[in-house]
Design an enzyme around this catalytic site. Structure first.
Site, PDB file in Angstrom:
ATOM      1  N   HIS A 293     -14.742  -0.647   4.664  1.00  9.70           N
ATOM      2  CA  HIS A 293     -13.720  -1.520   4.094  1.00  9.70           C
ATOM      3  C   HIS A 293     -13.801  -1.518   2.563  1.00  9.70           C
ATOM      4  O   HIS A 293     -13.921  -2.567   1.919  1.00  9.70           O
ATOM      5  CB  HIS A 293     -13.880  -2.944   4.633  1.00  9.70           C
ATOM      6  CG  HIS A 293     -12.560  -3.638   4.829  1.00  9.70           C
ATOM      7  ND1 HIS A 293     -12.228  -4.316   5.977  1.00  9.70           N
ATOM      8  CD2 HIS A 293     -11.487  -3.750   4.021  1.00  9.70           C
ATOM      9  CE1 HIS A 293     -11.012  -4.819   5.859  1.00  9.70           C
ATOM     10  NE2 HIS A 293     -10.547  -4.486   4.688  1.00  9.70           N
TER      11      HIS A 293
ATOM     12  N   VAL B 120      -6.350   2.366   6.885  1.00 14.29           N
ATOM     13  CA  VAL B 120      -6.836   1.439   5.865  1.00 14.29           C
ATOM     14  C   VAL B 120      -6.262   0.041   6.104  1.00 14.29           C
ATOM     15  O   VAL B 120      -6.373  -0.824   5.246  1.00 14.29           O
ATOM     16  CB  VAL B 120      -6.448   1.884   4.436  1.00 14.29           C
ATOM     17  CG1 VAL B 120      -7.132   3.185   4.066  1.00 14.29           C
ATOM     18  CG2 VAL B 120      -4.940   1.991   4.305  1.00 14.29           C
TER      19      VAL B 120
ATOM     20  N   GLU C 157     -15.484  -4.501  13.823  1.00 12.15           N
ATOM     21  CA  GLU C 157     -15.874  -4.357  12.416  1.00 12.15           C
ATOM     22  C   GLU C 157     -16.808  -5.503  12.057  1.00 12.15           C
ATOM     23  O   GLU C 157     -16.449  -6.641  12.326  1.00 12.15           O
ATOM     24  CB  GLU C 157     -14.643  -4.369  11.511  1.00 12.15           C
ATOM     25  CG  GLU C 157     -14.979  -4.151  10.050  1.00 12.15           C
ATOM     26  CD  GLU C 157     -13.756  -4.006   9.134  1.00 12.15           C
ATOM     27  OE1 GLU C 157     -12.788  -3.341   9.523  1.00 12.15           O
ATOM     28  OE2 GLU C 157     -13.798  -4.587   8.039  1.00 12.15           O
TER      29      GLU C 157
ATOM     30  N   ARG D  75      -5.987  -2.356   9.568  1.00 13.86           N
ATOM     31  CA  ARG D  75      -6.930  -3.172  10.341  1.00 13.86           C
ATOM     32  C   ARG D  75      -7.427  -2.350  11.515  1.00 13.86           C
ATOM     33  O   ARG D  75      -6.665  -1.570  12.108  1.00 13.86           O
ATOM     34  CB  ARG D  75      -6.238  -4.447  10.868  1.00 13.86           C
ATOM     35  CG  ARG D  75      -6.063  -5.532   9.824  1.00 13.86           C
ATOM     36  CD  ARG D  75      -7.421  -6.125   9.417  1.00 13.86           C
ATOM     37  NE  ARG D  75      -7.339  -7.148   8.377  1.00 13.86           N
ATOM     38  CZ  ARG D  75      -7.459  -6.888   7.062  1.00 13.86           C
ATOM     39  NH1 ARG D  75      -7.635  -5.665   6.631  1.00 13.86           N
ATOM     40  NH2 ARG D  75      -7.397  -7.883   6.194  1.00 13.86           N
TER      41      ARG D  75
ATOM     42  N   ILE E 236       0.855  -1.200   0.000  1.00 11.34           N
ATOM     43  CA  ILE E 236       0.000   0.000   0.000  1.00 11.34           C
ATOM     44  C   ILE E 236       0.883   1.238   0.000  1.00 11.34           C
ATOM     45  O   ILE E 236       0.675   2.165  -0.785  1.00 11.34           O
ATOM     46  CB  ILE E 236      -0.936  -0.001   1.225  1.00 11.34           C
ATOM     47  CG1 ILE E 236      -1.908  -1.177   1.145  1.00 11.34           C
ATOM     48  CG2 ILE E 236      -1.687   1.320   1.329  1.00 11.34           C
ATOM     49  CD1 ILE E 236      -2.709  -1.415   2.420  1.00 11.34           C
TER      50      ILE E 236
END
Lengths: 306, 306
Positions: free
Chosen positions: B267, B217, B248, B219, B139
């Site tokens: 998500h 972005v 979540e 966890r 990422i």
């Protein structure tokens, strides 16, 4: 002080007035009242106060206006002196706003902002999209480098087909209808003139693919608002983000406020906190040029209006 | 067909199953039932179904999992075969989401999305900001080129101080507290391990400037949620955008849903419409490598968990 005498008025916006007074001092001029000035730095967003100030001293050689969009000032412009605006000054800030609007729509952050429960994940890649930008001025020149890493196919549409760095192609406005069906994201970043007023109406919106995103950071008058409401409602385009509206401000109760596929931002391309930081050094440079007898930046053509 | 026999199962998600079956065929393998397979391509987001499928054929040499974050699968991993995940596959999509979250917060598009009347224009420039990114994986490697045109000062924090292209500096996690006070935007893009669970809690949030933006972005477990709620409420940070949460999904009625300075996206780093486009060619390549006896991509270390 041996710089030329320049007035900064009115003092209705203390932050703006203070910033522009610094521009005059740091540019090497002498701050004076309007009656004694050879130039005027206008320090208010409103044009309505301008005639009475000009009447105090019709001999001023130069008037600096603090914005790029100066429609409200047009009726007062004349050929008796230089008029300059802030063309291009806010372009880096507005270019960021364009990318913010595009990514907001791509990732639906405007939709999720309105949610109060976990939703189905949606979102599209910007990477590889076909982007059409109307206008080849400062905003576009600052936007294209921000888009470059996304590997998009970028078409710029402007009055001339003179190429622009970072665009895959540059074509003239006459070919707009031909490009719209191959457009994933349409960005409006052009000047408002009689020719470009209402340039995006029902036929243009119908020509866009039904997933197309529309971003307008130029002027509300470029888009026929009622046609846009209809296009969003019937799904003939995907979504719109408007930093400028017609009418502006958009009145409370207007259908665009509650349209799920629409984001309205209140002309944030140039917020006070970003704008003065960019305006102050620009005006300082023009003051320096005026004192030195050099060409001024951002001269306005009183006939064309930009 | 002379490729090796590979199963794609379960078929609970028809789109994902179809895409992965294409990966097997196009990678040169032969699609078979689990009982006859030498490898398994797992085609469901849930881990719970895995043990009974594995019991059908404990001899499979390779299991491909379709996600990068595989905490739920960890208890089933063993050293008896290769396990691969989708590490890095979705990174280009997630990097776009990071920039979308950053620009949403900078330009307050989440706030304006909630408005039904013209507001005061606010917004800050991203240009020139000090950005700290936790994590030096895919990422981050895809994010840094997107940030490059903004001329930001970027610090990457990771386990080692091995430099990363596009970062102004790379430092180790031990120096986190030292960097936080000089951070305008903090991005979490690291793997969740016992060491990184709760890495951003009350002390770290207090160390950030009160204008700082937090984007997660990675966890949800990286952030101590209650501490974040407190920091947003007392203004000790500026705003947060969370694509992942703990718990979540974030339950209805959770205070973050109505926190004005918080954006929750469900998500969306890897939405189905983006994800399968990226997953299909990746798995095809791993199938080709399996058939050719080459090293597989994205091998999981069953001990480290990533």
């Amino acid at each position: 002080m041996n710089g030329r005498p320049i007035a900064v008025t009115p003092a209705t916006r203390p932050d703006m007035h203070a910033a522009l007074c610094r521009s005059v001092a740091e540019g090497g001029a002498t701050l004076v009242d309007m009656a004694d000035a050879e130039a005027l730095i206008w320090a208010d967003p409103r044009a309505s106060l301008l005639p009475e100030v000009m009447a105090l001293n019709p001999e001023v050689e130069w008037v600096q206006l603090p914005f790029a969009g100066i429609e409200d000032f047009m009726e007062y412009l004349d050929g008796d002196r230089w008029w300059t605006n802030a063309k291009g000054v806010y372009a880096p800030a507005v270019a960021e706003t364009v990318l913010a609007q595009i990514l907001t729509l791509c990732k639906n952050t405007h939709g999720y902002a309105r949610a109060t429960a976990w939703q189905h994940p949606v979102g599209r890649l910007l990477r590889g999209s076909r982007i059409t930008v109307l206008g080849g001025g400062g905003i576009t020149r600052h936007l294209l480098p921000l888009l470059a890493p996304f590997g998009c196919d970028v078409t710029v549409i402007r009055r001339t087909d003179q190429p622009i760095d970072g665009a895959n192609r540059t074509i003239t406005t006459s070919r707009l209808m031909e490009v719209l069906p191959r457009t994933d994201v349409l960005v409006l970043a052009l000047a408002l003139t009689p020719e470009t007023s209402g340039i995006i109406g029902a036929p243009e919106l119908a020509a866009l693919p039904d997933h197309a995103l529309l971003v307008n950071v130029a002027r509300g008058g470029h888009v026929v608002t009622d046609d846009l409401v209809a296009a969003l409602r019937n799904g003939s385009i995907g979504a719109a983000a408007l930093d400028v509206t017609d009418p502006e401000p958009l009145p409370q109760g207007h259908p665009l406020w509650v349209e799920p596929n629409c984001l309205i931002t209140p002309h944030i391309g140039n917020t006070p906190e970003m704008g003065l930081k960019l305006l102050e050094p620009f005006v300082m440079e023009n003051v320096r040029r005026f004192c030195a007898g050099e060409d001024l930046l951002a001269l306005v053509d009183a006939t064309l209006g930009y």
